[in-house]
Motif scaffolding. Structure first.
Motif, PDB file in Angstrom:
ATOM      1  N   SER A   1       0.865  -1.142  -0.055  1.00  0.00           N
ATOM      2  CA  SER A   1       0.076   0.120   0.033  1.00  0.00           C
ATOM      3  C   SER A   1       0.788   1.208  -0.015  1.00  0.00           C
ATOM      4  O   SER A   1       0.792   2.161  -0.651  1.00  0.00           O
ATOM      5  CB  SER A   1      -0.822   0.000   1.225  1.00  0.00           C
ATOM      6  OG  SER A   1      -1.794  -0.994   1.189  1.00  0.00           O
ATOM      7  N   ILE A   2       1.849   1.319   0.845  1.00  0.00           N
ATOM      8  CA  ILE A   2       2.850   2.252   0.570  1.00  0.00           C
ATOM      9  C   ILE A   2       3.393   2.644  -0.565  1.00  0.00           C
ATOM     10  O   ILE A   2       3.536   3.706  -1.001  1.00  0.00           O
ATOM     11  CB  ILE A   2       3.922   2.063   2.096  1.00  0.00           C
ATOM     12  CG1 ILE A   2       3.189   2.312   3.271  1.00  0.00           C
ATOM     13  CG2 ILE A   2       4.990   3.041   1.920  1.00  0.00           C
ATOM     14  CD1 ILE A   2       4.104   1.734   4.360  1.00  0.00           C
ATOM     15  N   ILE A   3       3.993   1.431  -1.041  1.00  0.00           N
ATOM     16  CA  ILE A   3       4.713   1.739  -2.623  1.00  0.00           C
ATOM     17  C   ILE A   3       3.671   2.307  -3.576  1.00  0.00           C
ATOM     18  O   ILE A   3       3.999   3.023  -4.295  1.00  0.00           O
ATOM     19  CB  ILE A   3       5.064   0.126  -2.710  1.00  0.00           C
ATOM     20  CG1 ILE A   3       6.265  -0.460  -1.898  1.00  0.00           C
ATOM     21  CG2 ILE A   3       5.637   0.304  -4.339  1.00  0.00           C
ATOM     22  CD1 ILE A   3       6.839  -1.612  -2.179  1.00  0.00           C
ATOM     23  N   ALA A   4       2.513   1.397  -3.427  1.00  0.00           N
ATOM     24  CA  ALA A   4       1.487   1.967  -4.542  1.00  0.00           C
ATOM     25  C   ALA A   4       1.211   3.528  -4.305  1.00  0.00           C
ATOM     26  O   ALA A   4       1.098   4.044  -5.428  1.00  0.00           O
ATOM     27  CB  ALA A   4       0.025   1.028  -4.434  1.00  0.00           C
ATOM     28  N   ASN A   5       0.765   3.772  -3.223  1.00  0.00           N
ATOM     29  CA  ASN A   5       0.543   5.190  -2.837  1.00  0.00           C
ATOM     30  C   ASN A   5       1.575   6.081  -3.271  1.00  0.00           C
ATOM     31  O   ASN A   5       1.502   7.322  -3.922  1.00  0.00           O
ATOM     32  CB  ASN A   5       0.220   5.456  -1.324  1.00  0.00           C
ATOM     33  CG  ASN A   5      -1.126   4.898  -1.019  1.00  0.00           C
ATOM     34  OD1 ASN A   5      -2.150   4.769  -1.813  1.00  0.00           O
ATOM     35  ND2 ASN A   5      -1.373   4.399  -0.079  1.00  0.00           N
ATOM     36  N   SER A   6       2.951   5.811  -3.021  1.00  0.00           N
ATOM     37  CA  SER A   6       4.019   6.584  -3.338  1.00  0.00           C
ATOM     38  C   SER A   6       4.011   6.711  -4.640  1.00  0.00           C
ATOM     39  O   SER A   6       4.274   7.589  -5.537  1.00  0.00           O
ATOM     40  CB  SER A   6       5.440   5.893  -2.571  1.00  0.00           C
ATOM     41  OG  SER A   6       5.298   5.839  -1.267  1.00  0.00           O
ATOM     42  N   VAL A   7       4.148   5.623  -5.549  1.00  0.00           N
ATOM     43  CA  VAL A   7       3.996   5.578  -7.234  1.00  0.00           C
ATOM     44  C   VAL A   7       2.821   6.298  -7.793  1.00  0.00           C
ATOM     45  O   VAL A   7       2.935   7.256  -8.711  1.00  0.00           O
ATOM     46  CB  VAL A   7       4.155   4.127  -7.599  1.00  0.00           C
ATOM     47  CG1 VAL A   7       3.772   4.297  -9.076  1.00  0.00           C
ATOM     48  CG2 VAL A   7       5.043   3.210  -7.134  1.00  0.00           C
ATOM     49  N   LEU A   8       1.829   6.242  -7.039  1.00  0.00           N
ATOM     50  CA  LEU A   8       0.470   7.076  -7.680  1.00  0.00           C
ATOM     51  C   LEU A   8       0.758   8.623  -7.329  1.00  0.00           C
ATOM     52  O   LEU A   8       0.609   9.198  -8.272  1.00  0.00           O
ATOM     53  CB  LEU A   8      -0.767   6.481  -6.995  1.00  0.00           C
ATOM     54  CG  LEU A   8      -1.159   4.974  -7.515  1.00  0.00           C
ATOM     55  CD1 LEU A   8      -2.456   4.679  -6.568  1.00  0.00           C
ATOM     56  CD2 LEU A   8      -1.471   5.096  -8.989  1.00  0.00           C
ATOM     57  N   ASN A   9       1.320   8.976  -6.310  1.00  0.00           N
ATOM     58  CA  ASN A   9       1.607  10.287  -6.100  1.00  0.00           C
ATOM     59  C   ASN A   9       2.659  10.702  -6.963  1.00  0.00           C
ATOM     60  O   ASN A   9       2.573  12.074  -7.370  1.00  0.00           O
ATOM     61  CB  ASN A   9       1.798  10.730  -4.533  1.00  0.00           C
ATOM     62  CG  ASN A   9       0.680  10.301  -3.650  1.00  0.00           C
ATOM     63  OD1 ASN A   9      -0.516  10.318  -3.842  1.00  0.00           O
ATOM     64  ND2 ASN A   9       1.180   9.782  -2.370  1.00  0.00           N
ATOM     65  N   SER A  10       3.674   9.990  -7.121  1.00  0.00           N
ATOM     66  CA  SER A  10       4.618  10.577  -8.122  1.00  0.00           C
ATOM     67  C   SER A  10       4.207  10.872  -9.435  1.00  0.00           C
ATOM     68  O   SER A  10       4.657  11.662 -10.157  1.00  0.00           O
ATOM     69  CB  SER A  10       5.870   9.504  -7.979  1.00  0.00           C
ATOM     70  OG  SER A  10       5.466   8.243  -8.535  1.00  0.00           O
ATOM     71  N   PHE A  11       3.057   9.845  -9.759  1.00  0.00           N
ATOM     72  CA  PHE A  11       2.573  10.134 -11.366  1.00  0.00           C
ATOM     73  C   PHE A  11       1.667  11.487 -11.501  1.00  0.00           C
ATOM     74  O   PHE A  11       1.895  12.018 -12.643  1.00  0.00           O
ATOM     75  CB  PHE A  11       1.544   8.961 -11.502  1.00  0.00           C
ATOM     76  CG  PHE A  11       2.288   7.563 -11.748  1.00  0.00           C
ATOM     77  CD1 PHE A  11       3.506   7.565 -12.130  1.00  0.00           C
ATOM     78  CD2 PHE A  11       1.445   6.350 -11.807  1.00  0.00           C
ATOM     79  CE1 PHE A  11       4.170   6.182 -12.413  1.00  0.00           C
ATOM     80  CE2 PHE A  11       2.030   5.175 -12.036  1.00  0.00           C
ATOM     81  CZ  PHE A  11       3.366   5.068 -12.309  1.00  0.00           C
ATOM     82  N   GLU A  12       1.521  11.855 -10.321  1.00  0.00           N
ATOM     83  CA  GLU A  12       0.719  13.318 -10.524  1.00  0.00           C
ATOM     84  C   GLU A  12       1.620  14.485 -10.806  1.00  0.00           C
ATOM     85  O   GLU A  12       1.317  15.579 -11.552  1.00  0.00           O
ATOM     86  CB  GLU A  12       0.080  13.798  -9.110  1.00  0.00           C
ATOM     87  CG  GLU A  12      -1.155  12.722  -8.803  1.00  0.00           C
ATOM     88  CD  GLU A  12      -1.927  13.109  -7.609  1.00  0.00           C
ATOM     89  OE1 GLU A  12      -1.474  14.303  -6.825  1.00  0.00           O
ATOM     90  OE2 GLU A  12      -3.094  12.780  -7.382  1.00  0.00           O
ATOM     91  N   LEU A  13       2.928  14.240 -10.485  1.00  0.00           N
ATOM     92  CA  LEU A  13       4.112  15.041 -10.963  1.00  0.00           C
ATOM     93  C   LEU A  13       4.678  14.852 -12.121  1.00  0.00           C
ATOM     94  O   LEU A  13       5.621  15.796 -12.456  1.00  0.00           O
ATOM     95  CB  LEU A  13       5.287  15.076  -9.875  1.00  0.00           C
ATOM     96  CG  LEU A  13       4.741  15.437  -8.198  1.00  0.00           C
ATOM     97  CD1 LEU A  13       5.910  15.170  -7.237  1.00  0.00           C
ATOM     98  CD2 LEU A  13       4.191  16.761  -7.793  1.00  0.00           C
ATOM     99  N   GLN A  14       4.145  13.790 -12.842  1.00  0.00           N
ATOM    100  CA  GLN A  14       4.912  13.531 -14.151  1.00  0.00           C
ATOM    101  C   GLN A  14       6.265  13.347 -14.122  1.00  0.00           C
ATOM    102  O   GLN A  14       7.007  14.249 -14.667  1.00  0.00           O
ATOM    103  CB  GLN A  14       4.340  14.400 -15.158  1.00  0.00           C
ATOM    104  CG  GLN A  14       2.994  14.791 -15.398  1.00  0.00           C
ATOM    105  CD  GLN A  14       2.583  15.725 -16.411  1.00  0.00           C
ATOM    106  OE1 GLN A  14       3.304  16.705 -16.857  1.00  0.00           O
ATOM    107  NE2 GLN A  14       1.220  15.716 -16.826  1.00  0.00           N
TER     108      GLN A  14
END
Length: 406
Positions: free
Chosen positions: A45-58
């Motif tokens: 969950s931590i990995i997935a949330n971190s990756v998803l949040n980073s995607f917002e920053l392109q």
């Protein structure tokens, strides 16, 4: 639990303990597995949330690589392989939020994190986490069971001398007095065996001394009595001759009773059973008694039985003798059938329990005639024949019973 043997008790305890160890092991394995799964899900969950949040920053490619390296995951770039995993892997978790979707897959004992957000679609292989491995837990369990079984067999081995001791004690109680226990151990069982050896030696010494004393005494008494009986036969005075003859005959019978007691007490397991009839036993008993036939009434059948003729004749003789001697009218009744022999006489009820009178040299205060060996011989001989000796008091009459029913 009172009647369970020590071996059975130990076996039961160890079986229950082994069952408890196994149950506890399985319980902790289950808990450990659940804990491992929870920790893995939290990490993903931590990995997935971190990756998803980073995607917002392109992020750029090198930034993503750095992020993947930080979480120890590796993206699957091969499209065919990626589709194969998504289509065939086991889905462990699905999570959807405002920032994207996350799926966790297990495929060939490897874990994958599938992250989806708008144009981003990435499948990450977890490089750190490994599937739950029970082999270590199994090795620990086998090691614990091995130690447990080693203790069990060590304890069982410790009790082997105790079983040997028990067998030897049984042999001793059956009449074998020449046993010897040879234990080299200095533990409690070895000390018990040594004490038992000492007890056997002391008992054998006392028995040998008693037997020697009894035989010498009977020999020394029998010789002058026999000579005296010959002298009595030469007397002219019939009255004195009869009195002295009865007195010496009584002394001779007492010696015979002592010889019977010595035989029974020195080797109680040896009797010589022969096929005979009750009439034969009764006739032999009456010959020993030397009484007037009018003092006894009989109601008996001539049935077959297998007994030690000499000893069983003494039983009947002693029961009839006691009945006549201690009855106010000096009369006894004998009733004999295939299953039951009764000697009945008038008189007061016994003051004590029957066991009191079957001890050697036991008498009531008023009974001074004899040495109190009659009923001891009766009970001991009856039990050697696997019969039962009973007593009943009904309508002012004493009933001494030999129960021969199986």
């Amino acid at each position: 639990m009172k009647n369970i043997s020590i071996t059975a008790f130990i076996n039961t305890i160890f079986v229950l303990a082994l069952a408890a160890i196994t149950t506890t092991f399985l319980f902790f394995v289950k808990l450990d597995k659940e804990k491992s799964n929870q920790e893995r899900q939290q990490r993903y969950s931590i990995i997935a949330n971190s990756v998803l949040n980073s995607f917002e920053l392109q992020p750029k490619e090198d930034q993503l690589r750095k992020l993947y390296s930080q979480f120890e995951v590796n993206p699957i770039d091969d499209r065919i392989k990626k589709l194969d995993i998504i289509n065939h892997a086991k889905e462990l978790m699905f999570q959807e939020s405002s920032i994207g979707r996350v799926r966790i897959y297990e495929y060939y004992n490897k874990y994958y994190i599938y992250v989806q957000k708008m144009s981003y679609n990435v499948l990450l292989l977890d490089l750190k986490s490994k599937p739950y491995n029970r082999s270590i837990a199994l090795v620990i369990y086998i090691f614990a069971v091995a130690i447990f079984l080693s203790l069990y067999f060590a304890i069982r081995k410790k009790f082997i001398p105790l079983r040997t001791l028990d067998k030897q004690i049984q042999k001793f109680s059956s009449g074998d007095k020449n046993i010897k226990l040879d234990f080299q151990n200095n533990d409690e069982i070895g000390k018990i065996a040594k004490s038992f050896n000492d007890a056997i030696r002391n008992i054998n010494n006392l028995t040998d001394s008693k037997n020697l004393f009894m035989r010498n005494m009977m020999h020394e008494l029998k010789t002058p009595i026999t000579k005296a009986m010959f002298i009595v036969e030469s007397l002219d005075d019939n009255k004195n001759k009869e009195v002295l003859g009865r007195a010496f005959e009584r002394m001779n019978n007492i010696i015979k009773e002592l010889a019977t007691v010595e035989k029974l007490s020195s080797n109680m397991s040896v009797i010589y059973k022969e096929n005979t009839t009750f009439f034969c036993i009764y006739k032999k008993a009456m010959n020993i008694l030397l009484i007037d036939a009018s003092t006894i009434s009989t109601k008996m059948s001539n049935f077959d039985l297998k007994v030690d003729i000499a000893l069983f004749s003494i039983i009947i003789k002693n029961l009839i003798d006691n009945a006549i001697k201690f009855s106010p009218n000096h009369h006894a009744t004998l009733i004999a059938t295939q299953k039951r022999i009764e000697v009945i006489s008038n008189g007061e009820k016994l003051k004590y329990d029957l066991n009191y009178y079957t001890e050697p040299f036991s008498q009531e205060e008023k009974r001074k005639d004899g040495f109190g060996l009659g009923l001891y011989i009766v009970k001991t001989t009856i039990e050697l024949h696997d019969f039962k000796f009973k007593y009943a008091y009904e309508n002012g009459r004493n009933h001494f019973i030999i129960d021969m029913s199986k």
